[in-house]
Design an enzyme around this catalytic site. Structure first.
Site, PDB file in Angstrom:
ATOM      1  N   SER A 260      -9.944  -0.663   6.985  1.00 57.45           N
ATOM      2  CA  SER A 260      -9.364  -0.523   5.649  1.00 57.45           C
ATOM      3  C   SER A 260      -8.633  -1.742   5.094  1.00 57.45           C
ATOM      4  O   SER A 260      -8.301  -1.758   3.917  1.00 57.45           O
ATOM      5  CB  SER A 260      -8.410   0.662   5.620  1.00 57.45           C
ATOM      6  OG  SER A 260      -9.143   1.829   5.398  1.00 57.45           O
TER       7      SER A 260
ATOM      8  N   SER B 275      -9.810   1.568   2.711  1.00 62.28           N
ATOM      9  CA  SER B 275      -8.945   2.322   1.839  1.00 62.28           C
ATOM     10  C   SER B 275      -7.873   1.493   1.134  1.00 62.28           C
ATOM     11  O   SER B 275      -7.279   1.982   0.164  1.00 62.28           O
ATOM     12  CB  SER B 275      -8.262   3.431   2.653  1.00 62.28           C
ATOM     13  OG  SER B 275      -7.405   2.874   3.620  1.00 62.28           O
TER      14      SER B 275
ATOM     15  N   LYS C  97       0.854  -1.204   0.000  1.00 61.89           N
ATOM     16  CA  LYS C  97       0.000   0.000   0.000  1.00 61.89           C
ATOM     17  C   LYS C  97       0.884   1.247   0.000  1.00 61.89           C
ATOM     18  O   LYS C  97       1.931   1.269   0.663  1.00 61.89           O
ATOM     19  CB  LYS C  97      -0.900  -0.031   1.233  1.00 61.89           C
ATOM     20  CG  LYS C  97      -1.956   1.055   1.290  1.00 61.89           C
ATOM     21  CD  LYS C  97      -2.879   0.839   2.509  1.00 61.89           C
ATOM     22  CE  LYS C  97      -3.980   1.882   2.589  1.00 61.89           C
ATOM     23  NZ  LYS C  97      -4.877   1.654   3.745  1.00 61.89           N
TER      24      LYS C  97
HETATM   25  N1  GLN Z   1     -13.116   3.710   5.951  1.00 67.74           N
HETATM   26  C1  GLN Z   1     -12.709   4.193   7.226  1.00 67.74           C
HETATM   27  C2  GLN Z   1     -12.451   5.663   7.166  1.00 67.74           C
HETATM   28  O1  GLN Z   1     -12.744   6.241   6.187  1.00 67.74           O
HETATM   29  C3  GLN Z   1     -11.503   3.449   7.695  1.00 67.74           C
HETATM   30  C4  GLN Z   1     -10.261   3.879   7.045  1.00 67.74           C
HETATM   31  C5  GLN Z   1      -9.101   3.066   7.443  1.00 67.74           C
HETATM   32  O2  GLN Z   1      -9.230   2.030   8.084  1.00 67.74           O
HETATM   33  N2  GLN Z   1      -7.936   3.559   7.121  1.00 67.74           N
HETATM   34  O3  GLN Z   1     -11.961   6.256   8.074  1.00 67.74           O
END
Ligand code: GLN
Length: 499
Positions: free
Chosen positions: A186, A162, A87
């Site tokens: 994420s 994400s 990532k």
């Molecule tokens: N989707 C969640 C957010 O927007 C989690 C993001 C993540 O785990 N980095 O914060």
């Protein structure tokens, strides 16, 4: 068979374990496999958009090194030569690390994240850096400043987020496994959307050194893989105390991660929280999760209804604590450090104006929204009402889990209320996007290990019609008890694969 078909079938079939066996039995070399991955990425990634940058020269060198070790007859570890996708918020020396933000467009990392150091020592090969929501904020990868990533199971749908690029890369066989980061879901939510396994370790099990921070009290790095065993192999290489991250724990994860004993698994009790099986969850998801429960029952595992009453406050509480930490972590990005500005002429404006211009141009809408929210909840006069209050609620959420874990070993829930949704479906309504993480956030708030495992019902194996989008179920474990969730997961896969 033409070459393209043969290498694709070969990549389809590979797991880390199979790769290792093939490599050590000299059925193929790590270099051949790495080259196959790059050829395949060349074709397929035009459609999927999983990678932001590739590291071909370095990867082929790393692969040759693994081959040399094998040729010398030395013992090679399970990760030697294994091609991974990383990532783009995890630093690899000399490589871009944009976190999918314009403000880091010109940045190149000057050191390795600890997880990368560990994987390099294990001999892994890095194919490239994957797309994500900007600074890991989002649930669909649509917040990337650079490109869309498509769900390999249905190109009209998002891969989740994400870590959407990492999940899509593994699901479409453009990497054998990947690393993601998980602050509120994420790793697990994109794993569920793309039909791969995603593990968020216990907070403190894996070093965050060299991870571009989103919310430091919630962030963890973890693997996205094709099988639970592969997740265990990577997790074992990542875990451990690191002097560069004072929140890491002294841990000893041994063979039990990969070789769970059926006797231990059978004696476990799994809790099903009432609060996670509610009407907002799509019936298709419930059906899939129930099929997983039935499969586990057939092993002899006992199930028990439980209650986690403060779960209902988790999302609201997360959207105070997380932005507060985001606003502070992102203050360092001024468009001057980390590779320079975003086209603003430094000499033409004053310093304050320069910061404002750089940050206005460099950050996307969601990032700005969260910086503003975070600055507000931390501001004097509001701190006690919001931030301090949210910290207290976070403790209550943790207490719920502590209480329940006196009675059960593991908790099973859906990962997300829906399968992968369509592009644009939730972008105009941030709240509906946030709801996508309602079942994953509590594990981050309480620092618990949690894994998303694809349900493997016969319907899904057909995987051709639109009704067969992947769905995952989630197992949440006690702190540092990754072995429990990985153990149950490995036995689940044995049953699912024998259907
Ligand atoms: N989707 C969640 C957010 O927007 C989690 C993001 C993540 O785990 N980095 O914060």
């Amino acid at each position: 068979m033409n070459k393209a078909v043969s290498y694709l079938m070969h990549l389809h079939d590979l797991t880390i374990k199979k790769f290792h066996d093939g490599l050590t039995n000299k059925e193929f070399t790590a270099l051949e496999v790495a080259e196959d991955y790059f050829k395949y990425i060349d074709e397929r990634d035009k459609e999927i958009g999983a990678y932001l940058s590739l590291m071909k020269d370095e990867a082929l060198k790393q692969a040759e090194h693994a081959d040399l070790t094998v040729a010398q007859g030395k013992n090679v570890g399970l990760l030697a030569g294994v091609p991974l996708a990383i990532k783009d918020n995890i630093l690899i020396t000399g490589q871009p690390a944009t976190a999918a933000s314009k403000i880091l467009e010109n940045y190149k990392a000057s050191y390795d994240a600890t997880v990368i150091t560990n994987l390099k020592q294990a001999g892994a090969v890095f194919l490239g850096k994957t797309n994500m929501d900007e600074f890991a904020m989002g649930s669909s990868t649509e917040n990337s400043a650079f490109q869309k990533t498509k769900n390999p199971h249905d190109l009209e749908r998002v891969p989740g987020g994400s870590s959407g690029g990492s999940a899509a890369a593994v699901a479409s066989h453009m990497a054998l496994a990947a690393l993601g980061s998980d602050t509120g879901g994420s790793i697990r939510q994109p794993a569920s959307f793309c039909g791969v396994v995603g593990l968020k370790p216990t907070y403190g099990a894996v070093s965050r050194h060299g991870l571009i921070a989103m919310a430091s009290s919630l962030d963890q790095i973890g693997p996205l893989t094709k099988t639970v065993e592969d997740a265990a192999i990577i997790f074992q290489a990542l875990a451990g105390r690191d002097r560069f991250d004072s929140t890491t724990a002294e841990t000893q994860y041994g063979d039990e991660l990969r070789n769970p004993k059926l006797e231990d698994i059978k004696n476990m009790t799994i809790g099903l929280p009432d609060e996670y099986f509610v009407s907002g969850v799509e019936p298709a998801v419930i059906k899939e999760v129930e099929s997983a429960i039935n499969a586990l029952k057939s092993l002899g595992i006992k199930f028990k209804q439980i209650k986690l009453p403060h779960t209902r406050y988790a999302l609201a509480c997360y959207y105070i604590i997380m932005p507060a930490e985001v606003s502070s972590n992102l203050a360092r990005f001024d468009g001057i450090r980390y590779g320079g500005a975003t086209g603003v002429n430094r000499r033409s404006v004053g310093l304050l104006e320069l910061y404002k211009k750089n940050r206005s141009r460099g950050f996307g809408a969601e990032t700005k929204r969260r910086i503003i929210l975070g600055t507000f909840v931390l501001s004097s006069g509001y701190y006690d009402a919001y931030y301090a209050q949210a910290q207290k609620v976070r403790r209550l959420i943790k207490n719920d889990f502590d209480q329940v874990f006196k009675d059960v070993d593991v908790i099973l829930t859906p990962v997300a209320p829906t399968p992968a949704f369509k592009f644009g479906e939730k972008t105009s309504d941030p709240l509906s996007m946030y709801l996508s993480d309602i079942f994953t956030i509590p594990a981050n708030m309480a620092g618990l290990p949690a894994i998303s495992i694809p349900t493997n019902s016969p319907i899904q194996k057909l995987a051709t019609s639109k009704t067969s989008l992947p769905v995952g179920f989630q197992l949440i474990g006690k702190p540092l008890h990754e072995a429990d969730i990985l153990g149950i997961g490995q036995y689940y896969e044995k049953i699912a694969n024998s259907v």
